[in-house]
Motif scaffolding. Structure first.
Motif, PDB file in Angstrom:
ATOM      1  N   TRP A  34     -37.811  79.199 -25.798  1.00 57.02           N
ATOM      2  CA  TRP A  34     -37.183  80.290 -26.106  1.00 57.02           C
ATOM      3  C   TRP A  34     -37.393  80.867 -27.161  1.00 57.02           C
ATOM      4  O   TRP A  34     -37.737  81.710 -27.199  1.00 57.02           O
ATOM      5  N   GLU A  35     -37.232  79.681 -28.031  1.00 62.24           N
ATOM      6  CA  GLU A  35     -36.814  79.710 -29.160  1.00 62.24           C
ATOM      7  C   GLU A  35     -38.304  80.151 -30.193  1.00 62.24           C
ATOM      8  O   GLU A  35     -38.872  81.249 -30.892  1.00 62.24           O
ATOM      9  N   ALA A  90     -39.269  84.536 -28.444  1.00 63.58           N
ATOM     10  CA  ALA A  90     -37.958  85.574 -28.595  1.00 63.58           C
ATOM     11  C   ALA A  90     -38.774  86.136 -29.643  1.00 63.58           C
ATOM     12  O   ALA A  90     -38.188  87.026 -29.602  1.00 63.58           O
ATOM     13  N   PHE A 140     -38.064  85.205 -21.376  1.00 60.64           N
ATOM     14  CA  PHE A 140     -36.967  83.745 -20.684  1.00 60.64           C
ATOM     15  C   PHE A 140     -37.295  84.545 -19.268  1.00 60.64           C
ATOM     16  O   PHE A 140     -37.919  84.975 -18.174  1.00 60.64           O
TER      17      PHE A 140
END
Length: 268
Positions: free
Chosen positions: A135-136, A139, A156
């Motif tokens: 997710w990081e 992003a 996401f």
């Protein structure tokens, strides 16, 4: 991850010779022993995990062992419902090792070994770091695509456009958009958003009583100034049946409602 060493390192190796600052009494590199401990827990190898705990603590590296144990708790254990007690057990054993016993004593080592056994027997999973790192990673490009009115190549697990097909449950009376845009009220909450995956018999009983008799059975006097709680309500049998049905673990967001409405389409 390499922990700092706050322990005294005045011990000798098992053969009586001096040991280097990084060595254990058995002649191992302490960093490799810490790695072996964590990999042992990750692979549910009880014996290796317990040995590494003993070797580190008897060698004067108790502080780094307990530090690594807590890191391993987060990185490598699932800690689901059945093993949620594990962190408390590890904390209590650490307190015993540090405050009642000496960490390098037989009992202090025993506390560390028991902690290692508990951790090695608990279900292991590295999922949180895999998920967080992914997710990081996505992003920045994800949000850049959204700002350019483009569909993100990687997204996401929830839709950025009003939560997608989950919006009917999420945007309820407890959100500004649910109240102001969709007019979601307490009736919608009872019918849809308050449903659970394992509805207990007593939950089902009292929810049905509340829905069928909410004029007398709900404290409306406490919410007179809240427009989203404009009851009492009369519910159809279809609404009550849906409200008393547990959500499906395989399809937890499935609902019979139209996101533009406050009630079920086929109700009443």
């Amino acid at each position: 991850m390499i922990e700092d060493d706050d322990d005294e390192n005045s011990k000798t190796k098992d053969d009586g010779t001096d040991k280097a600052w990084f060595e254990t009494c058995g002649g191992f590199n302490r960093y490799e022993v810490m790695s072996a401990f964590q990999k042992g827990v990750r692979r549910s190898d009880v014996e290796v995990s317990m040995f590494c705990a003993w070797e580190l603590c008897r060698s004067g590296f108790g502080s780094v062992y307990w530090s690594r144990a807590k890191t391993t708790l987060v990185e490598d254990l699932m800690l689901g419902y059945d093993s949620a007690h594990v962190p408390a057990a590890i904390y209590n054993l650490e307190q015993l090792a540090k405050n009642k016993f000496e960490m390098d004593s037989r009992m202090g080592c025993g506390a560390a070994m028991k902690a290692a056994r508990i951790m090695a027997e608990a279900p292991s999973s590295h999922e949180v770091l895999h998920m967080a790192e992914y997710w990081e990673g996505i992003a920045p490009e994800r949000l850049e695509a959204i700002n350019n009115d483009e569909e993100p190549e990687h997204d996401f697990p929830v839709n950025h456009d009003e939560w997608g097909d989950k919006s009917y449950q999420i945007l309820d009376l407890h959100t500004r958009r649910g109240k102001a845009k969709y007019g979601r009220d307490l009736a919608h909450f009872w019918v849809e958003s308050s449903r659970t995956s394992e509805m207990t018999p007593i939950e089902r009983t009292y929810k049905e009583r509340l829905m069928r008799n909410n004029e007398a059975g709900y404290p409306w006097r406490d919410v007179e100034d809240n427009d989203a709680m404009d009851g009492p309500y009369e519910f159809s049998e279809a609404e009550i049946e849906h409200a008393l049905t547990s959500t499906d673990r395989d399809d937890p967001w499935k609902g019979d409602g139209d996101p533009e409405q406050t009630r079920l389409n086929d109700a009443g």
